[in-house]
Scaffold this motif. Structure first.
Motif, PDB file in Angstrom:
ATOM      1  N   ALA A   1      -9.202   3.126  12.596  1.00 19.40           N
ATOM      2  CA  ALA A   1      -7.914   2.443  12.749  1.00 19.40           C
ATOM      3  C   ALA A   1      -8.039   1.019  12.213  1.00 19.40           C
ATOM      4  CB  ALA A   1      -7.479   2.442  14.213  1.00 19.40           C
ATOM      5  N   ILE A   2      -8.836   0.841  11.172  1.00 15.53           N
ATOM      6  CA  ILE A   2      -9.040  -0.491  10.599  1.00 15.53           C
ATOM      7  C   ILE A   2      -7.952  -0.787   9.578  1.00 15.53           C
ATOM      8  CG2 ILE A   2     -11.503  -0.592  11.061  1.00 15.53           C
ATOM      9  CD1 ILE A   2     -12.066   0.378   8.274  1.00 15.53           C
ATOM     10  N   SER A   3      -7.591  -2.082   9.454  1.00 15.55           N
ATOM     11  CA  SER A   3      -6.428  -2.396   8.615  1.00 15.55           C
ATOM     12  C   SER A   3      -6.493  -3.782   7.983  1.00 15.55           C
ATOM     13  CB  SER A   3      -5.145  -2.279   9.443  1.00 15.55           C
ATOM     14  OG  SER A   3      -5.190  -3.155  10.551  1.00 15.55           O
ATOM     15  N   ASP A   4      -7.697  -4.336   7.814  1.00 16.39           N
ATOM     16  CA  ASP A   4      -7.796  -5.608   7.088  1.00 16.39           C
ATOM     17  C   ASP A   4      -8.925  -5.497   6.068  1.00 16.39           C
ATOM     18  OD1 ASP A   4     -10.372  -7.217   8.218  1.00 16.39           O
ATOM     19  OD2 ASP A   4      -9.453  -6.023   9.813  1.00 16.39           O
ATOM     20  N   HIS A   5      -8.804  -6.292   5.006  1.00 15.62           N
ATOM     21  CA  HIS A   5      -9.715  -6.157   3.873  1.00 15.62           C
ATOM     22  C   HIS A   5     -11.173  -6.389   4.253  1.00 15.62           C
ATOM     23  CE1 HIS A   5      -5.889  -7.134   1.531  1.00 15.62           C
ATOM     24  NE2 HIS A   5      -6.217  -5.917   1.179  1.00 15.62           N
ATOM     25  N   GLU A   6     -11.434  -7.374   5.087  1.00 15.00           N
ATOM     26  CA  GLU A   6     -12.825  -7.688   5.432  1.00 15.00           C
ATOM     27  C   GLU A   6     -13.478  -6.534   6.187  1.00 15.00           C
ATOM     28  OE1 GLU A   6     -15.488 -11.046   7.809  1.00 15.00           O
ATOM     29  OE2 GLU A   6     -13.347 -11.393   7.462  1.00 15.00           O
TER      30      GLU A   6
ATOM     31  N   ILE B   1     -12.518  -3.377   6.233  1.00 19.61           N
ATOM     32  CA  ILE B   1     -12.625  -2.201   5.355  1.00 19.61           C
ATOM     33  C   ILE B   1     -13.786  -2.368   4.377  1.00 19.61           C
ATOM     34  CG2 ILE B   1     -11.460  -0.848   3.564  1.00 19.61           C
ATOM     35  CD1 ILE B   1      -8.797  -1.517   5.001  1.00 19.61           C
ATOM     36  N   SER B   2     -13.983  -3.576   3.865  1.00 18.50           N
ATOM     37  CA  SER B   2     -15.119  -3.841   2.962  1.00 18.50           C
ATOM     38  C   SER B   2     -16.440  -3.538   3.652  1.00 18.50           C
ATOM     39  CB  SER B   2     -15.092  -5.295   2.497  1.00 18.50           C
ATOM     40  OG  SER B   2     -13.941  -5.578   1.738  1.00 18.50           O
ATOM     41  N   GLU B   3     -16.583  -4.044   4.876  1.00 18.81           N
ATOM     42  CA  GLU B   3     -17.811  -3.811   5.636  1.00 18.81           C
ATOM     43  C   GLU B   3     -17.992  -2.320   5.919  1.00 18.81           C
ATOM     44  OE1 GLU B   3     -17.179  -6.264   9.019  1.00 18.81           O
ATOM     45  OE2 GLU B   3     -17.674  -8.133   7.972  1.00 18.81           O
ATOM     46  N   TRP B   4     -16.886  -1.652   6.230  1.00 17.40           N
ATOM     47  CA  TRP B   4     -16.934  -0.210   6.515  1.00 17.40           C
ATOM     48  C   TRP B   4     -17.395   0.563   5.291  1.00 17.40           C
ATOM     49  CZ3 TRP B   4     -14.711   4.209   4.591  1.00 17.40           C
ATOM     50  CH2 TRP B   4     -14.790   5.359   5.386  1.00 17.40           C
ATOM     51  N   LEU B   5     -16.839   0.242   4.121  1.00 16.59           N
ATOM     52  CA  LEU B   5     -17.195   0.949   2.892  1.00 16.59           C
ATOM     53  C   LEU B   5     -18.677   0.792   2.567  1.00 16.59           C
ATOM     54  CD1 LEU B   5     -14.085   0.178   0.675  1.00 16.59           C
ATOM     55  CD2 LEU B   5     -14.898   2.471   1.280  1.00 16.59           C
TER      56      LEU B   5
ATOM     57  N   VAL C   1     -16.498   6.091  -6.797  1.00 20.25           N
ATOM     58  CA  VAL C   1     -15.539   4.996  -6.955  1.00 20.25           C
ATOM     59  C   VAL C   1     -14.414   5.260  -5.961  1.00 20.25           C
ATOM     60  CG1 VAL C   1     -14.356   6.123  -8.922  1.00 20.25           C
ATOM     61  CG2 VAL C   1     -14.089   3.660  -8.534  1.00 20.25           C
ATOM     62  N   ALA C   2     -14.149   4.255  -5.123  1.00 21.46           N
ATOM     63  CA  ALA C   2     -13.175   4.410  -4.037  1.00 21.46           C
ATOM     64  C   ALA C   2     -12.211   3.235  -4.058  1.00 21.46           C
ATOM     65  CB  ALA C   2     -13.891   4.480  -2.689  1.00 21.46           C
ATOM     66  N   ALA C   3     -10.957   3.506  -3.707  1.00 15.94           N
ATOM     67  CA  ALA C   3      -9.929   2.466  -3.747  1.00 15.94           C
ATOM     68  C   ALA C   3      -9.019   2.563  -2.532  1.00 15.94           C
ATOM     69  CB  ALA C   3      -9.095   2.586  -5.021  1.00 15.94           C
ATOM     70  N   THR C   4      -8.681   1.402  -1.978  1.00 17.64           N
ATOM     71  CA  THR C   4      -7.772   1.322  -0.834  1.00 17.64           C
ATOM     72  C   THR C   4      -6.699   0.282  -1.125  1.00 17.64           C
ATOM     73  OG1 THR C   4      -9.568   1.829   0.696  1.00 17.64           O
ATOM     74  CG2 THR C   4      -7.599   0.860   1.632  1.00 17.64           C
ATOM     75  N   PRO C   5      -5.430   0.692  -1.293  1.00 17.15           N
ATOM     76  CA  PRO C   5      -4.344  -0.278  -1.451  1.00 17.15           C
ATOM     77  C   PRO C   5      -3.868  -0.761  -0.079  1.00 17.15           C
ATOM     78  CG  PRO C   5      -3.531   1.955  -1.806  1.00 17.15           C
ATOM     79  CD  PRO C   5      -4.972   2.081  -1.455  1.00 17.15           C
ATOM     80  N   LEU C   6      -3.707  -2.085   0.040  1.00 19.21           N
ATOM     81  CA  LEU C   6      -3.311  -2.659   1.326  1.00 19.21           C
ATOM     82  C   LEU C   6      -2.686  -4.034   1.101  1.00 19.21           C
ATOM     83  CD1 LEU C   6      -3.361  -2.718   4.474  1.00 19.21           C
ATOM     84  CD2 LEU C   6      -5.687  -3.642   4.295  1.00 19.21           C
ATOM     85  N   GLU C   7      -1.438  -4.197   1.552  1.00 18.95           N
ATOM     86  CA  GLU C   7      -0.743  -5.496   1.543  1.00 18.95           C
ATOM     87  C   GLU C   7      -0.737  -6.144   0.165  1.00 18.95           C
ATOM     88  OE1 GLU C   7      -2.815  -7.639   4.577  1.00 18.95           O
ATOM     89  OE2 GLU C   7      -1.711  -6.665   6.203  1.00 18.95           O
ATOM     90  N   GLY C   8      -0.404  -5.350  -0.847  1.00 18.53           N
ATOM     91  CA  GLY C   8      -0.265  -5.894  -2.190  1.00 18.53           C
ATOM     92  C   GLY C   8      -1.564  -6.108  -2.933  1.00 18.53           C
ATOM     93  N   LYS C   9      -2.666  -5.642  -2.367  1.00 16.86           N
ATOM     94  CA  LYS C   9      -3.963  -5.769  -3.032  1.00 16.86           C
ATOM     95  C   LYS C   9      -4.655  -4.418  -3.050  1.00 16.86           C
ATOM     96  CE  LYS C   9      -4.621 -10.635  -1.818  1.00 16.86           C
ATOM     97  NZ  LYS C   9      -4.325 -11.134  -3.183  1.00 16.86           N
ATOM     98  N   LEU C  10      -5.625  -4.295  -3.943  1.00 10.46           N
ATOM     99  CA  LEU C  10      -6.405  -3.064  -4.044  1.00 10.46           C
ATOM    100  C   LEU C  10      -7.871  -3.421  -3.860  1.00 10.46           C
ATOM    101  CD1 LEU C  10      -6.012   0.058  -4.977  1.00 10.46           C
ATOM    102  CD2 LEU C  10      -7.231  -0.751  -7.005  1.00 10.46           C
ATOM    103  N   LEU C  11      -8.499  -2.804  -2.853  1.00 15.01           N
ATOM    104  CA  LEU C  11      -9.929  -2.977  -2.618  1.00 15.01           C
ATOM    105  C   LEU C  11     -10.669  -1.851  -3.307  1.00 15.01           C
ATOM    106  CD1 LEU C  11     -12.269  -4.449  -1.177  1.00 15.01           C
ATOM    107  CD2 LEU C  11     -11.843  -2.963   0.798  1.00 15.01           C
TER     108      LEU C  11
END
Length: 251
Positions: A63-68, A70-74, A103-113
């Motif tokens: 249930a994570i929802s912020d870039h930092e 999600i980055s750590e999770w990945l 290669v994995a991508a997550t779009p969130l709040e106008g940005k793509l991680l």
């Protein structure tokens, strides 16, 4: 956001070692993944399958929802999948040396991680131009970076498929992360090298910027790659962003 993908065995291989999938977590956030496996006795397809489904299954439970976070999770989860794949290959002689790109991508709040290991790529198609967002973790790319060979020489180099980084190795795997600001009408392409080894960036761009439905554009990429030789498995996943996406800028 529209998202669709296709994978194809190609014209020369007996089995498809690519795996592709999209997963949505408890916060409604999408994780898109492409992996290209390697190894004999069908070990490559198992390596890519383990990486994609392993990441995807756990992602759906988060249930994570912020870039930092999600980055750590990945980084953490790709390392765990690396350990699983390495152990699997070490315990079965027929799977020894199995590995995969990711290669994995997550779009969130106008940005793509973006997170990636290996030579499967991410591209952005914007304003009738195409740009590679990832850097190949390959021997040939290292030779280009040091000036030992040119990019033109790299395209047909005999050691083009040798990776310097992959998932399924002993110890720690280094994961590249990047954060991209999205704009309206951007398209993001995740793909295996079975596509990019067959088609030029300009041809990929011209196909993806037509007015055809997304599924038809992806099918055309696959068809063109096969017509160009289809020497490897071919996988393409495309995310298309419109003005209905929260946080996406219009400039």
């Amino acid at each position: 956001m529209q998202i669709d993908y296709q994978t194809n065995v190609g014209r020369k291989r007996k089995n498809n070692q690519d795996t592709v999938g999209t997963y949505v977590n408890q916060k409604g956030i999408t994780l898109a993944i492409v992996a290209d496996g390697m190894g004999g006795h069908q070990a490559g397809d198992q390596a890519s399958f383990l990486a994609v489904t392993g990441l995807g299954k756990v992602w759906e439970e988060t249930a994570i929802s912020d870039h930092e976070t999600i980055s750590e999770w990945l980084i953490s989860r790709i390392q765990q999948e690396n350990d699983v794949i390495y152990a699997e290959g070490n315990n079965d002689p027929e799977k020894f040396g199995m590995g995969t790109t990711i290669v994995a991508a997550t779009p969130l709040e106008g940005k793509l991680l973006l997170a990636h290991v290996g030579d499967s790529r991410a591209y952005i198609i914007r304003d009738q131009a195409i740009k590679q967002l990832t850097e190949d973790h390959s021997l040939v790319n290292e030779l280009v970076k040091t000036g030992e060979i040119t990019e033109e020489m790299a395209a047909n180099h005999p050691k083009k498929n040798i990776l310097v980084r992959s998932v399924g190795v002993p110890g720690k795997v280094e994961v590249d992360l990047s954060l991209i600001t999205l704009k309206i009408d951007d398209q993001i392409l995740l793909c295996s090298d079975g596509l990019t080894n067959m088609l030029s960036d300009n041809l990929i761009k011209s196909i993806l910027t037509t007015q055809k439905p997304l599924n038809d554009r992806i099918a055309e990429l696959i068809t063109e790659a096969n017509e160009a030789g289809g020497t490897d498995n071919i996988t393409a996943l495309v995310m298309s962003f419109d003005d209905g996406e929260e946080g996406i800028v219009n400039d």
